[in-house]
Design a protein around this motif. Structure first.
Motif, PDB file in Angstrom:
ATOM      1  N   UNK A   1      -1.794   0.902   3.755  1.00  0.00           N
ATOM      2  CA  UNK A   1      -0.978   0.089   4.699  1.00  0.00           C
ATOM      3  C   UNK A   1      -1.734  -0.382   5.944  1.00  0.00           C
ATOM      4  N   UNK A   2      -3.085  -0.353   5.916  1.00  0.00           N
ATOM      5  CA  UNK A   2      -3.846  -0.537   7.165  1.00  0.00           C
ATOM      6  C   UNK A   2      -3.968  -1.985   7.625  1.00  0.00           C
ATOM      7  N   UNK A   3      -3.564  -2.983   6.822  1.00  0.00           N
ATOM      8  CA  UNK A   3      -3.776  -4.394   7.162  1.00  0.00           C
ATOM      9  C   UNK A   3      -2.442  -5.091   7.439  1.00  0.00           C
ATOM     10  N   UNK A   4      -2.579  -6.360   7.915  1.00  0.00           N
ATOM     11  CA  UNK A   4      -1.397  -7.211   8.082  1.00  0.00           C
ATOM     12  C   UNK A   4      -1.632  -8.511   7.321  1.00  0.00           C
ATOM     13  N   UNK A   5      -0.583  -9.289   7.172  1.00  0.00           N
ATOM     14  CA  UNK A   5      -0.712 -10.559   6.455  1.00  0.00           C
ATOM     15  C   UNK A   5      -1.749 -11.454   7.130  1.00  0.00           C
ATOM     16  N   UNK A   6      -1.949 -11.265   8.438  1.00  0.00           N
ATOM     17  CA  UNK A   6      -2.960 -12.041   9.162  1.00  0.00           C
ATOM     18  C   UNK A   6      -4.372 -11.753   8.687  1.00  0.00           C
ATOM     19  N   UNK A   7      -4.565 -10.658   7.940  1.00  0.00           N
ATOM     20  CA  UNK A   7      -5.878 -10.292   7.405  1.00  0.00           C
ATOM     21  C   UNK A   7      -6.113 -10.903   6.025  1.00  0.00           C
ATOM     22  N   UNK A   8      -5.190 -11.760   5.577  1.00  0.00           N
ATOM     23  CA  UNK A   8      -5.273 -12.273   4.202  1.00  0.00           C
ATOM     24  C   UNK A   8      -6.626 -12.913   3.904  1.00  0.00           C
ATOM     25  N   UNK A   9      -7.103 -13.798   4.831  1.00  0.00           N
ATOM     26  CA  UNK A   9      -8.372 -14.465   4.565  1.00  0.00           C
ATOM     27  C   UNK A   9      -9.515 -13.457   4.508  1.00  0.00           C
ATOM     28  N   UNK A  10      -9.414 -12.435   5.340  1.00  0.00           N
ATOM     29  CA  UNK A  10     -10.477 -11.410   5.312  1.00  0.00           C
ATOM     30  C   UNK A  10     -10.426 -10.652   3.981  1.00  0.00           C
TER      31      UNK A  10
ATOM     32  N   UNK B   1     -12.529  -6.557  -8.404  1.00  0.00           N
ATOM     33  CA  UNK B   1     -11.812  -5.274  -8.291  1.00  0.00           C
ATOM     34  C   UNK B   1     -10.647  -5.246  -9.267  1.00  0.00           C
ATOM     35  N   UNK B   2     -10.341  -4.064  -9.761  1.00  0.00           N
ATOM     36  CA  UNK B   2      -9.159  -3.910 -10.634  1.00  0.00           C
ATOM     37  C   UNK B   2      -7.886  -4.236  -9.856  1.00  0.00           C
ATOM     38  N   UNK B   3      -7.876  -3.830  -8.557  1.00  0.00           N
ATOM     39  CA  UNK B   3      -6.667  -3.989  -7.743  1.00  0.00           C
ATOM     40  C   UNK B   3      -6.981  -3.667  -6.282  1.00  0.00           C
ATOM     41  N   UNK B   4      -6.114  -4.119  -5.411  1.00  0.00           N
ATOM     42  CA  UNK B   4      -6.114  -3.652  -4.020  1.00  0.00           C
ATOM     43  C   UNK B   4      -4.773  -2.962  -3.801  1.00  0.00           C
ATOM     44  N   UNK B   5      -4.831  -1.688  -3.415  1.00  0.00           N
ATOM     45  CA  UNK B   5      -3.646  -0.836  -3.332  1.00  0.00           C
ATOM     46  C   UNK B   5      -3.073  -0.832  -1.919  1.00  0.00           C
ATOM     47  N   UNK B   6      -1.769  -1.136  -1.809  1.00  0.00           N
ATOM     48  CA  UNK B   6      -0.985  -1.029  -0.575  1.00  0.00           C
ATOM     49  C   UNK B   6      -1.720  -1.539   0.664  1.00  0.00           C
ATOM     50  N   UNK B   7      -2.074  -2.836   0.637  1.00  0.00           N
ATOM     51  CA  UNK B   7      -2.754  -3.372   1.827  1.00  0.00           C
ATOM     52  C   UNK B   7      -1.887  -3.424   3.079  1.00  0.00           C
ATOM     53  N   UNK B   8      -0.576  -3.680   2.907  1.00  0.00           N
ATOM     54  CA  UNK B   8       0.319  -3.900   4.061  1.00  0.00           C
ATOM     55  C   UNK B   8       1.308  -2.747   4.211  1.00  0.00           C
ATOM     56  N   UNK B   9       2.029  -2.672   5.325  1.00  0.00           N
ATOM     57  CA  UNK B   9       3.028  -1.606   5.530  1.00  0.00           C
ATOM     58  C   UNK B   9       4.024  -1.503   4.389  1.00  0.00           C
ATOM     59  N   UNK B  10       4.537  -0.278   4.192  1.00  0.00           N
ATOM     60  CA  UNK B  10       5.344  -0.003   2.990  1.00  0.00           C
ATOM     61  C   UNK B  10       6.625  -0.825   2.956  1.00  0.00           C
ATOM     62  N   UNK B  11       7.127  -1.278   4.130  1.00  0.00           N
ATOM     63  CA  UNK B  11       8.393  -2.042   4.123  1.00  0.00           C
ATOM     64  C   UNK B  11       8.136  -3.542   4.157  1.00  0.00           C
ATOM     65  N   UNK B  12       6.862  -3.967   4.001  1.00  0.00           N
ATOM     66  CA  UNK B  12       6.571  -5.406   4.070  1.00  0.00           C
ATOM     67  C   UNK B  12       6.438  -6.003   2.668  1.00  0.00           C
ATOM     68  N   UNK B  13       7.555  -5.962   1.909  1.00  0.00           N
ATOM     69  CA  UNK B  13       7.498  -6.511   0.542  1.00  0.00           C
ATOM     70  C   UNK B  13       7.166  -7.992   0.579  1.00  0.00           C
TER      71      UNK B  13
END
Ligand SMILES: CC(=O)N[C@@H](Cc1ccc2ccccc2c1)C(=O)O
Ligand SMILES: [Mg+2]
Length: 366
Positions: free
Chosen positions: A191-200, A209-221
């Motif tokens: 959960x360490x990132x925000x949508x503002x980090x999308x380009x990064x 990568x196979x996947x990126x796991x839980x980039x954003x907060x748990x309630x930010x569906x």
């Protein structure tokens, strides 16, 4: 069965090495174990909550309190119960999936031991062993990371997961790709990132990568829905998936393309099976996550990982990934795989003197 009572047991197990994630560094694992005493058999449950509420809202002492004041008295008041009646009996209490899951696990173990049925068979496992991945913490340097990954690959792990956070993401991934070629590789941001980090975060796309796991907060569906539209790397959710219903919602919204199933996070192994079924019904790959369980939770997770819809290697690592001495017979990696226990219930029990050595407290609830 009739539940006579539950023994709570606090244990403390030192980690073989500090484990650093975006939410902090752990040097030891404090675990709350449950021993359910019924009129037929005893069963063991493991509460995966951390000491502090830094992964999810639950924490060890909070779980002990809610078990002591609400959950155990509710179940001991029942004339009879089995594992399938635990969740309905506790439904009027909101939340606390890890505490509920540990109690259900202990009742399930007792019930299956009484019936002589292995957990793997009860869950519908189809494999006798499972391929294992490993979760690698944030390190002090790229060199230290490469040494750790080298050791895990030499041990036989079939998939590497790197913990990431802002400032430790693209470079570690690049270094591992450059050194170890096309090893199966994924990352977990907790959960360490925000949508503002999308380009990064899109700078990770070239590394396959196979996947990126839980980039954003748990309630930010909805944030994950938007992020998934701009990333080539599939999004996997962990902290956001709290039930089969929430898995269905996340998948239907397009918030994730892969699901990390953790029985403690969703309220137990029976709900974990339902999460598995939702993923399979949607054609969404699933895998069994880890919470640094002892051999008790590890045995149950390996059984879950053997379900047909768990199509990606999980974080079902060997006991020695975290502990020099486990409280059960250790789970030892064989050609990158762990065997699914075949005995009744969990198929493992704590070894008395090893459990005594790590026990810090016990309490009887009835
Ligand atoms: C294997 C793995 O990465 N597990 C969790 C994070 C995690 C990390 C560190 C922990 C320390 C103590 C207890 C639980 C912990 C869970 C995850 O997938 O997000
Ligand atoms: Mg995770």
């Amino acid at each position: 069965m009739k539940l006579t009572g539950v023994e709570l047991r606090w244990i403390r197990m030192p980690l073989v090495a500090p484990f650093r994630t975006s939410f902090g560094t752990q040097e030891a694992r404090e675990v709350l174990l449950l021993r359910a005493v019924t009129d037929e058999e005893e069963g063991w449950g493991e509460c995966v909550a951390m000491s502090d509420p830094v992964y999810s809202p639950e924490y060890l002492e909070g779980c002990a309190d809610v078990l002591r004041r609400f959950f155990v008295p509710t179940l001991t008041a029942l004339d009879r119960l089995d594992a399938t009646t635990v969740a309905p009996a506790l439904r009027r209490f909101h939340g606390h999936p890890m505490a509920k899951g540990a109690l259900e696990m202990a009742v399930l173990d007792a019930e299956l031991r009484a019936r002589g049925v292995p957990l793997a068979r009860e869950l519908g496992a189809e494999h006798e062993d499972v391929p294992c991945g490993v979760s690698v913490g944030i390190m002090d340097s790229i060199d230290a990371l490469l040494d750790a990954v080298d050791g895990y690959l030499a041990a036989g792990y079939v998939r590497i997961k790197l913990k990431i956070e802002p400032g430790w993401d693209v470079e570690p991934v690049r270094a591992v790709r450059e050194r170890f070629g096309d090893v199966l590789l994924q990352v977990d941001a907790n959960t360490a990132y925000t949508l503002g980090d999308a380009r990064h975060l899109a700078r990770l796309d070239p590394f396959d990568l196979l996947l990126i796991e839980q980039p954003l907060p748990e309630d930010d569906l909805l944030g994950h829905v938007e992020l998934a539209k701009v990333l080539a790397t599939p999004v996997c959710l962990d902290e956001s998936i709290t039930s089969a219903r929430s898995a269905a919602a996340a998948i239907t919204l397009g918030a994730c393309q892969i699901v990390n199933i953790k029985p403690g996070r969703v309220g137990g192994y029976l709900e974990a099976r339902r999460v598995h079924d939702v993923c399979a019904a949607h054609g969404v790959p699933a895998w069994c996550g880890g919470m640094l369980e002892t051999g008790l939770g590890r045995a149950a997770n390996v059984a879950l990982a053997a379900l047909p819809g768990c199509t990606l290697p999980g974080d079902t690592s060997a006991s020695d990934r975290y502990y020099s001495t486990d409280i059960t017979e250790p789970f030892v990696l064989q050609d990158g795989r762990l065997p699914v226990p075949t005995g009744p219930g969990l198929g493992v029990r704590p070894i008395h003197h090893l459990l005594a050595e790590v026990t810090t407290s016990t309490e009887w609830l009835s």
